[in-house]
Design an enzyme around this catalytic site. Structure first.
Site, short mmCIF file in Angstrom:
data_model
loop_
_atom_site.label_atom_id
_atom_site.label_comp_id
_atom_site.label_asym_id
_atom_site.label_seq_id
_atom_site.Cartn_x
_atom_site.Cartn_y
_atom_site.Cartn_z
N GLY A 47 0.85 -1.19 0.00
CA GLY A 47 0.00 0.00 0.00
C GLY A 47 0.88 1.23 0.00
O GLY A 47 2.04 1.16 0.40
N GLN A 52 3.37 9.81 1.03
CA GLN A 52 4.62 9.05 1.10
C GLN A 52 5.52 9.31 -0.10
O GLN A 52 6.70 8.91 -0.09
CB GLN A 52 4.34 7.55 1.22
CG GLN A 52 3.77 7.16 2.58
CD GLN A 52 3.65 5.66 2.68
OE1 GLN A 52 2.68 5.09 2.21
NE2 GLN A 52 4.64 5.00 3.27
N CYS A 98 6.19 -0.12 7.62
CA CYS A 98 5.83 1.02 6.77
C CYS A 98 7.02 1.39 5.89
O CYS A 98 8.15 1.44 6.37
CB CYS A 98 5.46 2.21 7.65
SG CYS A 98 5.02 3.70 6.72
N LEU A 99 6.76 1.65 4.60
CA LEU A 99 7.83 2.04 3.68
C LEU A 99 8.53 3.32 4.14
O LEU A 99 9.66 3.58 3.75
CB LEU A 99 7.27 2.24 2.27
CG LEU A 99 6.68 1.01 1.58
CD1 LEU A 99 6.08 1.39 0.25
CD2 LEU A 99 7.74 -0.06 1.41
N HIS A 140 -4.06 1.47 7.88
CA HIS A 140 -2.72 2.06 7.85
C HIS A 140 -2.66 3.22 6.84
O HIS A 140 -2.13 4.30 7.15
CB HIS A 140 -1.71 0.95 7.48
CG HIS A 140 -0.28 1.38 7.37
ND1 HIS A 140 0.68 0.97 8.26
CD2 HIS A 140 0.35 2.17 6.47
CE1 HIS A 140 1.85 1.49 7.91
NE2 HIS A 140 1.68 2.22 6.82
N GLU A 141 -3.22 3.00 5.64
CA GLU A 141 -3.14 4.04 4.59
C GLU A 141 -4.04 5.24 4.93
O GLU A 141 -3.66 6.38 4.68
CB GLU A 141 -3.50 3.46 3.23
CG GLU A 141 -2.63 2.30 2.74
CD GLU A 141 -1.14 2.51 2.87
OE1 GLU A 141 -0.69 3.68 2.79
OE2 GLU A 141 -0.42 1.52 3.08
N HIS A 144 -2.21 7.38 7.31
CA HIS A 144 -1.22 8.24 6.63
C HIS A 144 -1.86 9.55 6.19
O HIS A 144 -1.28 10.62 6.37
CB HIS A 144 -0.68 7.54 5.37
CG HIS A 144 0.55 6.73 5.59
ND1 HIS A 144 1.71 7.25 6.12
CD2 HIS A 144 0.82 5.43 5.33
CE1 HIS A 144 2.63 6.31 6.18
NE2 HIS A 144 2.12 5.18 5.73
ZN LIG Z 1 2.98 3.34 5.74
#
Ligand SMILES: [Zn+2]
Length: 173
Positions: A47, A52, A98-99, A140-141, A144
């Site tokens: 995702g 991000q 998380c990226l 999670h998204e 963000h």
């Molecule tokens: Zn993330």
């Protein structure tokens, strides 16, 4: 085909403030979505939220399996999250990463099913319902886009440990 854009890391202000709702469903938005898919796949994520890659708009993309291992892929613009009532909510105790905090994972209980209402890149209404990892991903998204990282939901001590390990790994290069 989108262009891979660099992922923004924890500490960058764009990750720590709420994103703006999308108003125009135009070519610019569709190009952004293409870039988001390309960037998510390049980073091997399931995702990705627009902030991000540094764009403060309420858009996320996902390509993520549910609890039965079925892959779901799509985009949600201006998402609104809907969770089961607290009394009916079951928590999945799994780990999350998380990226934008690369290399780190921590256990974080999340509702084991979730629904998101929003729009696709052409402005048509969509509802995405997910279980398992997909339920976690939808939560999670959306977090963000509200300016929150999963580590913000961890107990303070664990959050500090995750951040310290992340800083350590950056120094190590
Ligand atoms: Zn993330």
């Amino acid at each position: 085909m989108g262009e891979v854009r660099p992922i923004v890391y924890v500490g960058d202000p764009v990750l720590h403030a709420p994103c703006e709702p999308v108003k125009e469903f135009d070519d610019e938005l569709r190009a952004l979505v293409d870039d988001m898919f390309a960037s998510m796949y390049a980073a091997e994520g399931v995702g990705l939220a627009a902030n991000q890659i540094g764009v403060p708009l309420r858009v996320f993309v996902y390509d993520c399996p549910d609890e039965d291992g079925v892959r779901h892929k799509g985009v949600v613009v201006n998402p609104v999250l809907e969770l089961p009532e607290v009394g009916e909510r079951r928590l999945d105790p799994g780990a999350e990463g998380c990226l934008s905090v690369p290399g780190q994972y921590a256990p974080l209980p999340r509702a084991d099913r979730a629904k998101v209402h929003g729009f696709d890149a052409d402005g048509r209404p969509v509802t995405v319902e997910g279980t398992g990892m997909l339920a976690r991903c939808l939560q999670h998204e959306t977090d963000h886009l509200d300016g929150h990282l999963y580590i913000d939901r961890l107990p303070a001590k664990r959050r500090k440990r995750v951040l310290a390990a992340y800083e350590e790994s950056r120094k190590a290069g």
